[in-house]
Design a protein around this motif. Structure first.
Motif, mmCIF file in Angstrom:
data_model
loop_
_atom_site.group_PDB
_atom_site.id
_atom_site.type_symbol
_atom_site.label_atom_id
_atom_site.label_comp_id
_atom_site.label_asym_id
_atom_site.label_seq_id
_atom_site.Cartn_x
_atom_site.Cartn_y
_atom_site.Cartn_z
ATOM 1 N N ASN A 297 75.380 134.079 -110.400
ATOM 2 C CA ASN A 297 75.565 135.224 -111.296
ATOM 3 C C ASN A 297 74.375 135.441 -112.223
ATOM 4 N N ARG A 298 73.249 134.865 -111.852
ATOM 5 C CA ARG A 298 72.061 134.971 -112.686
ATOM 6 C C ARG A 298 70.998 135.759 -111.945
ATOM 7 N N SER A 299 70.418 136.756 -112.620
ATOM 8 C CA SER A 299 69.417 137.603 -111.979
ATOM 9 C C SER A 299 67.996 137.059 -112.154
ATOM 10 N N ALA A 300 67.778 136.247 -113.180
ATOM 11 C CA ALA A 300 66.438 135.717 -113.444
ATOM 12 C C ALA A 300 66.086 134.646 -112.417
ATOM 13 N N PRO A 301 64.782 134.424 -112.179
ATOM 14 C CA PRO A 301 64.368 133.368 -111.247
ATOM 15 C C PRO A 301 64.848 132.001 -111.706
ATOM 16 N N ILE A 302 65.005 131.097 -110.747
ATOM 17 C CA ILE A 302 65.355 129.711 -111.034
ATOM 18 C C ILE A 302 64.060 128.932 -111.228
ATOM 19 N N ASN A 303 63.873 128.338 -112.387
ATOM 20 C CA ASN A 303 62.712 127.483 -112.647
ATOM 21 C C ASN A 303 63.123 126.036 -112.452
ATOM 22 N N SER B 222 59.809 117.192 -98.098
ATOM 23 C CA SER B 222 58.985 115.993 -98.106
ATOM 24 C C SER B 222 58.584 115.705 -99.552
ATOM 25 N N PRO B 223 58.041 114.515 -99.840
ATOM 26 C CA PRO B 223 57.553 114.263 -101.207
ATOM 27 C C PRO B 223 56.564 115.347 -101.630
ATOM 28 N N LEU B 224 56.747 115.862 -102.833
ATOM 29 C CA LEU B 224 55.999 117.035 -103.289
ATOM 30 C C LEU B 224 54.653 116.663 -103.909
ATOM 31 N N SER B 225 53.697 117.563 -103.732
ATOM 32 C CA SER B 225 52.388 117.428 -104.369
ATOM 33 C C SER B 225 52.144 118.653 -105.241
ATOM 34 N N GLU B 226 51.034 118.645 -105.970
ATOM 35 C CA GLU B 226 50.722 119.763 -106.853
ATOM 36 C C GLU B 226 50.612 121.073 -106.097
ATOM 37 N N THR B 227 50.132 121.020 -104.853
ATOM 38 C CA THR B 227 49.956 122.255 -104.085
ATOM 39 C C THR B 227 51.283 122.911 -103.725
ATOM 40 N N ASP B 228 52.394 122.194 -103.892
ATOM 41 C CA ASP B 228 53.705 122.769 -103.607
ATOM 42 C C ASP B 228 54.234 123.621 -104.758
ATOM 43 N N SER B 229 53.577 123.570 -105.907
ATOM 44 C CA SER B 229 53.991 124.416 -107.023
ATOM 45 C C SER B 229 53.828 125.877 -106.629
ATOM 46 N N GLY B 230 54.748 126.721 -107.095
ATOM 47 C CA GLY B 230 54.626 128.147 -106.815
ATOM 48 C C GLY B 230 55.972 128.822 -106.691
ATOM 49 N N GLU B 231 55.938 130.047 -106.189
ATOM 50 C CA GLU B 231 57.134 130.874 -106.091
ATOM 51 C C GLU B 231 57.680 130.866 -104.668
ATOM 52 N N TYR B 232 58.978 130.655 -104.546
ATOM 53 C CA TYR B 232 59.672 130.623 -103.264
ATOM 54 C C TYR B 232 60.840 131.611 -103.316
ATOM 55 N N THR B 233 61.300 132.006 -102.132
ATOM 56 C CA THR B 233 62.513 132.815 -102.019
ATOM 57 C C THR B 233 63.535 132.031 -101.219
ATOM 58 N N LEU B 234 64.746 131.907 -101.756
ATOM 59 C CA LEU B 234 65.836 131.239 -101.067
ATOM 60 C C LEU B 234 66.850 132.299 -100.657
ATOM 61 N N PHE C 91 73.169 136.014 -100.473
ATOM 62 C CA PHE C 91 72.363 136.160 -101.685
ATOM 63 C C PHE C 91 70.906 135.865 -101.371
ATOM 64 N N SER C 92 70.052 136.291 -102.274
ATOM 65 C CA SER C 92 68.617 135.989 -102.216
ATOM 66 C C SER C 92 68.151 135.773 -103.645
ATOM 67 N N THR C 93 67.469 134.665 -103.882
ATOM 68 C CA THR C 93 67.030 134.359 -105.245
ATOM 69 C C THR C 93 65.622 133.772 -105.223
ATOM 70 N N THR C 94 64.922 133.940 -106.321
ATOM 71 C CA THR C 94 63.569 133.412 -106.461
ATOM 72 C C THR C 94 63.622 132.039 -107.124
ATOM 73 N N VAL C 95 62.916 131.084 -106.532
ATOM 74 C CA VAL C 95 62.817 129.741 -107.091
ATOM 75 C C VAL C 95 61.352 129.494 -107.450
ATOM 76 N N ILE C 96 61.087 129.246 -108.720
ATOM 77 C CA ILE C 96 59.727 128.926 -109.155
ATOM 78 C C ILE C 96 59.659 127.413 -109.352
ATOM 79 N N LEU C 97 58.872 126.773 -108.496
ATOM 80 C CA LEU C 97 58.792 125.312 -108.473
ATOM 81 C C LEU C 97 57.575 124.847 -109.259
#
Length: 319
Positions: A48-54, A97-109, A119-125
């Motif tokens: 029920n949240r419209s803002a991206p998931i951080n 997999s184990p995450l590295s700095e290069t995995d930071s960024g914006e994703y869509t789930l 549903f479709s939501t933005t995940v900012i990792l």
């Protein structure tokens, strides 16, 4: 009735589950739970949240995206740009997999059920990283009649803050990125004492120090080390000093070979392998030895000697 061996085996399995937070259900699906190995994200909590998931995850950890709480048997995709990173079809979670700095960024789930979009939501990792050990070096070495600056540089996420020993205030650089911090301070603030700079963020703290040798003291003070151990690529900053207006700056040598302060003089904005900077403040005569990025061949014994033949040595080991 369970035997002693069976009870111990059950206890060991339970302990592994608690430590790893990656126990599986009867279908072999990881159960969502944050631990030192993994962080957990449950999209159903954000329907029920419209803002991206951080989401913040420490570097080296896995991310478990749990599909618990979603109705039916959804087919879910984690997308970055045009690329599908992962797909979950009938399982209850996705595990990176184990995450590295290069995995930071914006994703869509996105999740579909029976060919209909759920549903479709933005995940900012944000992949969190402990500060790097600060690179401590000299700056402003070409300013006439002025002592050089100390410069302290570190990277991490969140971007680290830099503190100087003695609670002295440095000047932050305007060239910083979202991960790198650079701070400078007058070396004359520490003309007769050692110094340390520390970089700190939510993941931890790392420090680097000036190894300062008073040649007129017969004892080793707290800023003097007989052995310094560094990793390849780290910086090294040594200084020796004497008091006396009539004295000249001390002289550095390595393995019995004198290091010429003229031919090895520090130059601005140059990545010298090794450089020497002589300086004076009040009646203190100083000689700095600086290496921006050490290599194995920099290992050895460095000795500083004054004109009245007082000397101190330090063994540098680069692993």
């Amino acid at each position: 009735m369970k035997t002693w061996r069976q009870r111990n085996m059950i206890a060991a399995v339970l302990l592994l589950c608690v430590v790893g937070a990656l126990c599986s259900d009867d279908m072999g699906t990881p159960v969502c739970g944050s631990s030192y190995e993994a962080a957990c994200l449950t999209p159903a909590d954000y329907l029920n949240r419209s803002a991206p998931i951080n989401k913040e995850v420490a570097v080296g950890k896995k991310l478990i995206i749990s599909l618990e709480g979603l109705s039916g048997s959804p087919v879910c995709h984690l997308i970055r740009g045009e690329d599908r990173v992962m797909t979950a079809n009938g399982s209850q979670s996705m595990v990176t997999s184990p995450l590295s700095e290069t995995d930071s960024g914006e994703y869509t789930l996105t999740c579909d059920s029976n060919n209909a979009a759920m549903f479709s939501t933005t995940v900012i990792l944000h992949v969190m990283k402990r500060p790097t050990k600060p690179q401590l070096m000299l700056d402003g070495v070409d300013v006439p009649d002025a002592s050089p600056l100390f410069k302290c540089v570190s990277e991490g996420f969140p971007k680290p803050t830099i503190q100087w020993s003695g609670n002295k205030d440095g000047e932050q650089s305007l060239k910083e990125s979202d991960r790198k911090t650079e701070s400078k301070i007058l070396s004359s603030e520490y003309y007769n004492t050692g110094m340390m700079c520390c970089a700190t963020n939510a993941e931890g703290q790392e420090c680097s120090q000036l190894y300062d040798y008073d040649l007129q003291s017969s004892v080793m003070n707290k800023d003097e080390a007989s052995t310094v151990t560094l990793s390849k690529g780290q910086s090294l900053l040594l200084r020796c000093r004497v008091n006396g207006y009539s004295l000249r700056s001390p002289v550095w040598e390595k393995g019995g070979r004198q290091l010429n302060a003229r031919t090895l003089s520090c130059k601005p904005e140059e990545e010298e392998e090794m450089c020497i900077k002589n300086d004076s403040h009040y009646d203190v005569r100083m000689a700095y030895l600086s290496i921006r990025s050490v290599r194995e061949e920099h290992s050895g014994t460095y000795t500083c000697t004054s004109t009245d033949r007082n000397s101190k040595s330090v063994y540098v080991h680069v692993s």
